[in-house]
Scaffold this motif. Structure first.
Motif, mmCIF file in Angstrom:
data_model
loop_
_atom_site.group_PDB
_atom_site.id
_atom_site.type_symbol
_atom_site.label_atom_id
_atom_site.label_comp_id
_atom_site.label_asym_id
_atom_site.label_seq_id
_atom_site.Cartn_x
_atom_site.Cartn_y
_atom_site.Cartn_z
ATOM 1 N N LEU A 27 0.696 -1.317 0.047
ATOM 2 C CA LEU A 27 -0.460 0.101 0.328
ATOM 3 C C LEU A 27 0.525 1.172 0.076
ATOM 4 N N ILE A 28 2.242 1.312 0.690
ATOM 5 C CA ILE A 28 2.742 2.024 0.797
ATOM 6 C C ILE A 28 3.318 3.076 -0.406
ATOM 7 N N VAL B 21 3.743 5.583 -5.570
ATOM 8 C CA VAL B 21 3.488 5.856 -7.169
ATOM 9 C C VAL B 21 2.189 6.811 -7.801
ATOM 10 N N LYS B 22 1.362 6.875 -6.703
ATOM 11 C CA LYS B 22 0.214 7.710 -7.040
ATOM 12 C C LYS B 22 0.546 9.123 -6.813
ATOM 13 N N ALA B 23 1.409 9.669 -6.052
ATOM 14 C CA ALA B 23 2.191 11.052 -5.527
ATOM 15 C C ALA B 23 3.045 11.330 -6.162
ATOM 16 N N PHE C 238 -2.358 10.300 2.922
ATOM 17 C CA PHE C 238 -3.050 9.598 3.885
ATOM 18 C C PHE C 238 -3.939 9.504 2.562
ATOM 19 N N THR C 239 -4.373 11.329 2.664
ATOM 20 C CA THR C 239 -5.777 10.403 1.804
ATOM 21 C C THR C 239 -5.921 9.908 -0.043
ATOM 22 N N ILE C 240 -4.520 9.611 -0.661
ATOM 23 C CA ILE C 240 -4.259 9.278 -1.889
ATOM 24 C C ILE C 240 -4.797 8.180 -0.535
ATOM 25 N N MET C 241 -3.869 7.423 0.219
ATOM 26 C CA MET C 241 -3.833 5.858 0.815
ATOM 27 C C MET C 241 -5.409 5.272 0.835
#
Length: 73
Positions: free
Chosen positions: A34-35, A40-42, A60-63
């Motif tokens: 998950l991290i 990757v998304k960030a 945190f919102t992305i996660m």
């Protein structure tokens, strides 16, 4: 903020991200996945981040959204 500065800042958030990921997944391997997905998304959406906002909250919102959307890691 340069890409290098951004990457350094998100890497510095790793301990907080790990704690949050463990609270979401209850499994250390899934938390690490998950991290990685969060990073990757960030990095992919770095241009959407505004320097004047809270980076930790953004990560945190992305996660949280990644988990909420039911994507298995």
């Amino acid at each position: 903020m340069t890409a290098i500065e951004f990457n350094t800042k998100i890497l510095n958030e790793r301990p907080s991200l790990k704690s949050f990921a463990l609270s979401l997944t209850r499994n250390s391997e899934d938390a690490m996945d998950l991290i990685q997905e969060t990073y990757v998304k960030a990095i992919t959406y770095r241009s959407k981040f505004e320097d004047s906002t809270n980076l930790r909250a953004w990560l945190f919102t992305i996660m949280k959204n990644f988990m909420r959307n039911g994507i298995k890691v």
